[in-house]
Design an enzyme around this catalytic site. Structure first.
Site, short mmCIF file in Angstrom:
data_model
loop_
_atom_site.label_atom_id
_atom_site.label_comp_id
_atom_site.label_asym_id
_atom_site.label_seq_id
_atom_site.Cartn_x
_atom_site.Cartn_y
_atom_site.Cartn_z
N GLU A 100 -9.85 4.77 -5.36
CA GLU A 100 -7.67 4.15 -6.27
C GLU A 100 -7.98 3.53 -7.93
O GLU A 100 -7.18 3.48 -7.81
CB GLU A 100 -7.86 2.04 -5.32
N HIS B 78 -26.99 16.98 9.98
CA HIS B 78 -27.19 17.95 11.12
C HIS B 78 -25.68 18.56 11.25
O HIS B 78 -24.90 18.77 12.68
CB HIS B 78 -27.85 17.10 12.79
N LYS C 4 3.83 1.81 2.92
CA LYS C 4 4.45 0.85 2.90
C LYS C 4 5.78 0.93 3.15
O LYS C 4 6.49 0.19 4.67
CB LYS C 4 3.74 -0.19 1.47
O1 PA5 Z 1 -7.81 -2.58 -4.52
C1 PA5 Z 1 -6.84 -3.31 -4.07
O2 PA5 Z 1 -5.97 -3.71 -4.35
C2 PA5 Z 1 -6.25 -2.93 -2.38
O3 PA5 Z 1 -7.12 -2.59 -1.85
C3 PA5 Z 1 -5.92 -4.58 -1.66
O4 PA5 Z 1 -7.04 -4.86 -1.49
C4 PA5 Z 1 -5.77 -4.09 -0.35
O5 PA5 Z 1 -4.23 -3.98 -0.50
C5 PA5 Z 1 -5.36 -5.52 -0.09
O6 PA5 Z 1 -4.48 -6.76 -0.24
P1 PA5 Z 1 -3.81 -7.79 0.13
O7 PA5 Z 1 -5.76 -8.59 -0.33
O8 PA5 Z 1 -3.15 -8.18 -1.32
O9 PA5 Z 1 -3.73 -8.73 0.77
#
Ligand code: PA5
Length: 444
Positions: A284, A305, A419
């Site tokens: 990310e 394996h 989303k």
């Molecule tokens: O790293 C990030 O920002 C995302 O992976 C969020 O943690 C994830 O989308 C969950 O978001 P939230 O804590 O707002 O529910």
């Protein structure tokens, strides 16, 4: 503390190129330290190890003690992505693989997907146990955890009554915004704050990780101590700084060596979720603007394996970062068998740990011969301090590495695309135009 060894990369790189990437990493280090790079409003994670107040640590431990006093046997931790993977990683790494100590609740996770069977089966378990819930969402609006929480809130209220249910729910969310914050205030849940300046994947040392890890019976003070010691070790602007070395080498192998994939390799099943947490952190943080190294993982020796063939002889697209553990907690020696029908007497008297170490070494050598550069990281043992250290190491190195790559490490604009489609398909108010567009597209 994390140690790094890059000797096994030498045959794959040019020394002058390494020096150039070391310079880039040193400049990126300056940017990260000065806090003047892209995304610099999300640098709160840098000071968490030594600036987490005692009152916050004790508040996390109080949840553990209060629920212990109530006889809570099952804690459902609801969250996804950065609000899930750090706690999952730490709890998997620190727990006995098969047996839970007396008086410690089982900690399970939900809200990290939308599987109907998974949630239904978890409710089956909750009906058999005295249950509590930690719901974690920084934004307070993420669909997967919100759906799971609605179901578990209803379950707790029907099972224990509204007042007692409120004592069995802890919310970890933004200090003032979001649906979860509104709900928590109205229902009177104990609430912990995710700091504004810490993004999800950098939040394991905030209450996002600390509350579940404490509730699972682990020493969050030691984890913060380990992270603080690692932080201190990473402050030096030098090419021997392990975070600078890691960031420089992975970018060099990617940009000049043409390696598109980094595989994080572990030889301890308990570290499988370290790799999952690392994949989110690097995926990310770096995978944007058409750039990035694809983070993958294998859990050896099991995956030797399955994926071993590809890594040895398939497309030469990858390098490996092997995370080793120097000492296991227990020793198990292989015995002698007078009949030797399994022909294993050559191993008699050796420990299983020694066999694992030799498997690691043999595999590394084979993969070098197969054209796969090997980066090596190690920690002394799997415990709270070392986990705190490796969390901080990877976060800090990620900031440097993403700046070397030339991207903002702290945003994730790409996660919105699915989303929007999902909301449109579920007829969320406000998405009518998108719904019509998608329906037209899928009918074609
Ligand atoms: O790293 C990030 O920002 C995302 O992976 C969020 O943690 C994830 O989308 C969950 O978001 P939230 O804590 O707002 O529910």
């Amino acid at each position: 503390m994390v140690k790094i060894n890059l000797e096994a990369c030498k045959g794959f790189i040019r020394q002058e190129a390494l020096q150039a990437y070391q310079q880039k990493a040193l400049a990126a280090f300056d940017t990260l330290m000065a806090g003047n790079g892209e995304g610099n409003d999300f640098l709160g994670w840098k000071t968490l190890p030594d600036e987490t107040p005692e009152s916050l640590v004790s508040a996390c431990e109080k949840v553990r003690d209060d629920w212990k006093a109530k006889g809570v046997e099952l804690v459902v931790v609801i969250g996804i992505g950065g609000s899930y993977l750090g706690a999952k990683c730490a709890i998997e790494a620190l727990s006995h693989a098969f047996v839970r100590p007396q008086g410690v609740p089982q900690v399970v996770f939900a809200g990290n997907g939308l599987s109907e069977d998974y949630l239904s089966e978890l409710l089956d378990l909750a009906k058999m146990r005295s249950t509590a819930v930690v719901v974690i969402s920084k934004s307070g609006t993420t669909t997967e955890p919100a759906v799971a929480f609605r179901i578990f809130k209803d379950f707790l209220e029907k099972t224990y009554g509204k007042a007692e249910a409120a004592q069995r729910i802890v919310a970890v969310t933004d200090k003032s915004r979001g649906a979860l914050k509104t709900l928590a205030d109205r229902e009177g849940y104990a609430t912990f704050v995710v700091p504004d300046d810490v993004g999800g994947r950098f939040s394991v040392l905030t209450p996002v990780g600390l509350v579940p890890i404490a509730v699972a019976g682990f020493d969050i003070r030691a984890m913060l101590r380990g992270a603080a010691a690692q932080k201190k070790a990473l402050l030096e602007k030098s090419v021997s700084n392990p975070a600078i070395q890691y960031a420089a080498m992975r970018n060099l192998l990617h940009s000049e060596g043409g390696k598109a994939v980094e595989i994080l390799v572990t030889y301890e099943p308990k570290l499988t979720y370290l790799a999952e947490w690392w994949k989110q952190l690097y995926g990310e943080s770096e995978g944007k603007d058409g750039k990035g190294i694809y983070p993958a993982s294998v859990a050896d020796t099991a995956d030797l394996h399955s994926m071993g063939q590809f890594i040895q002889e398939g497309s030469r697209i990858m390098f490996e970062t092997v995370v080793s553990v120097e000492k296991s907690h227990r020793t198990l020696t292989i015995g002698t068998d007078p009949d030797n029908l399994d022909q294993l007497n050559f191993l008699a008297g050796q420990t299983v740990g020694h066999c694992n170490a030799m498997a690691t070494l043999g595999t590394r050598l084979a993969h070098i011969d197969g054209g796969v550069p090997q980066l090596s990281l190690s920690i002394e043992k799997i415990d709270e301090e070392n986990l705190g250290a490796i969390f901080y190491f990877f976060e800090f190195a990620c900031g440097i590495s993403a700046y070397v790559l030339g991207v903002n490490p702290f945003n994730q604009p790409g996660v919105e695309a699915y989303k929007k489609n999902m909301f449109a398909l579920l007829n969320k108010p406000g998405y009518e135009e998108k719904t019509a567009e998608i329906l037209k597209r899928i009918q074609q």
